[in-house]
Design an enzyme around this catalytic site. Sequence first.
Site, PDB file in Angstrom:
ATOM      1  N   TYR A 141       0.862  -1.190   0.000  1.00 35.33           N
ATOM      2  CA  TYR A 141       0.000   0.000   0.000  1.00 35.33           C
ATOM      3  C   TYR A 141       0.889   1.227   0.000  1.00 35.33           C
ATOM      4  O   TYR A 141       1.882   1.287   0.720  1.00 35.33           O
ATOM      5  CB  TYR A 141      -0.896  -0.005   1.235  1.00 35.33           C
ATOM      6  CG  TYR A 141      -1.762   1.237   1.375  1.00 35.33           C
ATOM      7  CD1 TYR A 141      -2.818   1.476   0.495  1.00 35.33           C
ATOM      8  CD2 TYR A 141      -1.511   2.172   2.383  1.00 35.33           C
ATOM      9  CE1 TYR A 141      -3.621   2.611   0.628  1.00 35.33           C
ATOM     10  CE2 TYR A 141      -2.307   3.311   2.522  1.00 35.33           C
ATOM     11  CZ  TYR A 141      -3.352   3.527   1.643  1.00 35.33           C
ATOM     12  OH  TYR A 141      -4.136   4.647   1.771  1.00 35.33           O
ATOM     13  N   ASP A 236       9.214   2.788  -0.219  1.00 36.62           N
ATOM     14  CA  ASP A 236       8.174   3.438   0.565  1.00 36.62           C
ATOM     15  C   ASP A 236       8.363   2.992   2.012  1.00 36.62           C
ATOM     16  O   ASP A 236       7.939   1.909   2.397  1.00 36.62           O
ATOM     17  CB  ASP A 236       6.797   3.043   0.030  1.00 36.62           C
ATOM     18  CG  ASP A 236       5.672   3.697   0.824  1.00 36.62           C
ATOM     19  OD1 ASP A 236       5.958   4.303   1.875  1.00 36.62           O
ATOM     20  OD2 ASP A 236       4.511   3.579   0.398  1.00 36.62           O
ATOM     21  N   LYS A 264       4.169   8.959   8.889  1.00 38.74           N
ATOM     22  CA  LYS A 264       3.943   8.387  10.214  1.00 38.74           C
ATOM     23  C   LYS A 264       4.954   8.918  11.255  1.00 38.74           C
ATOM     24  O   LYS A 264       4.799  10.039  11.685  1.00 38.74           O
ATOM     25  CB  LYS A 264       3.893   6.864  10.122  1.00 38.74           C
ATOM     26  CG  LYS A 264       2.756   6.443   9.151  1.00 38.74           C
ATOM     27  CD  LYS A 264       2.295   5.014   9.224  1.00 38.74           C
ATOM     28  CE  LYS A 264       0.980   4.886   8.473  1.00 38.74           C
ATOM     29  NZ  LYS A 264       1.093   4.270   7.148  1.00 38.74           N
TER      30      LYS A 264
HETATM   31  C1  PLP Z   1       0.415   4.766   5.781  1.00 37.91           C
HETATM   32  C2  PLP Z   1       1.139   4.518   4.526  1.00 37.91           C
HETATM   33  C3  PLP Z   1       1.033   5.354   3.406  1.00 37.91           C
HETATM   34  C4  PLP Z   1       0.054   6.496   3.342  1.00 37.91           C
HETATM   35  O1  PLP Z   1       0.326   7.486   4.263  1.00 37.91           O
HETATM   36  P1  PLP Z   1      -0.864   8.500   4.668  1.00 37.91           P
HETATM   37  O2  PLP Z   1      -0.191   9.461   5.601  1.00 37.91           O
HETATM   38  O3  PLP Z   1      -1.927   7.687   5.281  1.00 37.91           O
HETATM   39  O4  PLP Z   1      -1.297   9.158   3.410  1.00 37.91           O
HETATM   40  C5  PLP Z   1       1.829   5.101   2.318  1.00 37.91           C
HETATM   41  N1  PLP Z   1       2.688   4.066   2.310  1.00 37.91           N
HETATM   42  C6  PLP Z   1       2.816   3.243   3.349  1.00 37.91           C
HETATM   43  C7  PLP Z   1       3.809   2.127   3.296  1.00 37.91           C
HETATM   44  C8  PLP Z   1       2.041   3.426   4.489  1.00 37.91           C
HETATM   45  O5  PLP Z   1       2.149   2.572   5.512  1.00 37.91           O
END
Ligand code: PLP
Length: 427
Positions: A141, A236, A264
């Site tokens: 994701y 990511d 995060k």
């Molecule tokens: C949480 C997350 C996102 C999205 O971040 P948001 O601040 O919710 O837009 C993207 N990539 C990864 C791996 C994530 O865990």
Amino acid sequence: MNSEELFLRSKQVVPGGVHSPVRSFASVGGTPVFFREANGAYLKSVEGKDYIDYCLSFGPLLFGHRHPEIQEIVEDTVRRAWSFGACEPYSLELAEFITSRIPWVEKIRFVNSGTEAVMSALRVARAATDRSKILKFDGCYHGHLDQLLVKSGSGLAGLSSSDSKGIGPEIIQNTLVLPLDDEKALEELFQTQGNQIACLIIEPIPANYGLLPQRTEFLKKCRELTTKYGVLLLFDEVISGFRVSFQGMAGITGIVPDLVCYGKIIGGGFPVGAYAGKKDLMDLVAPSGPVYQAGTLSANPIGMRAGLKTLTKAWNENPYPELETKTKKLTSGIVKLLTESGDSQWEAVTYGSLFWLKAKTKEPIRTIANIPADHKVKFATFFHKLLNHGVYLAPSGYEVGFLSTVHTDEIIEATLNKTMKALQEEK
Ligand SMILES: *Cc1c(COP(=O)(O)O)cnc(C)c1O
């Protein structure tokens, strides 16, 4: 007003009653708990009930809720300014702190979410390579940007289909999707389309569809092929950055990405994301280069200073080994209690302070195709038992759990006691 009443009201004015889908308990059933405050490892509901929190806002709170040192910085900042929309020293301090400690982060741009970070990094990748295609993996994701809300389509390897209404085929025509853990599929795709791909994006530890640790050889193959075909490798690390180690998965594996995204933890609990990488790539971003990207509230001083305090503590205190030990203690305790209660079909996958409780399988699970079909239902039952006894897990069997430094041994013991009571009660 109790949670039930608030949720009814909320559904009148907010889609599904929530501002992010997983909060609605759609995956586990029942009414979501409304919380009114949080402290340390605990949440307090509007009913006044305390919960030990293993969701931790889905990851940002490495030091728990309202850590006193971070709260002090936040309060100090609120007294100085809320937002400048102009240059200030706070984002510079955070940028210098990170660039001086993560070698592949030579330059960094702050944004307001992980989604925004990924969206912007992809734009840079396309500009840098003058190519259009993006390769992602099923089960990773990357936020809710249109181009990446896709799953693998049926038929030809690499083809994708949209994972959401409102995203037409023209928008995802340049997004390729492959299963995780499959070097052969990767090789084949690069042989045919490698020179059209701008960027390979991957969660180096996929943690948004359960927890699916990858073989290092697979990640190495991603680096090897991207280098060979002039494709940029984008890690990511929105979940894993500053969580599995200060330098994230890149630091642990020694695999150096071209671009990296954070979110995060980087904002210490405030809305901050960042994209970063080699100087020549990041210098493509406006105003130094032709890739446009901007933000009214970007580098907000509250998030910048909460983030800097959080990362400074993480760097100085190196909480990671202890977090890992505590995570193992918690999850092995839970699995043992489940087994003793007669349900021996569980095991825990952990990586640092990330954990995932799942049905026992013969082989480790590295792709979403191998997640047992009844996982969701089994998790939902367990989730509600713990919830009744004051333990709050992320409300979906496909979300991982998180520990913070303030989850002490005593709190873990208390969690296990509550789990034991919850499991005994049904009999
Ligand atoms: C949480 C997350 C996102 C999205 O971040 P948001 O601040 O919710 O837009 C993207 N990539 C990864 C791996 C994530 O865990």
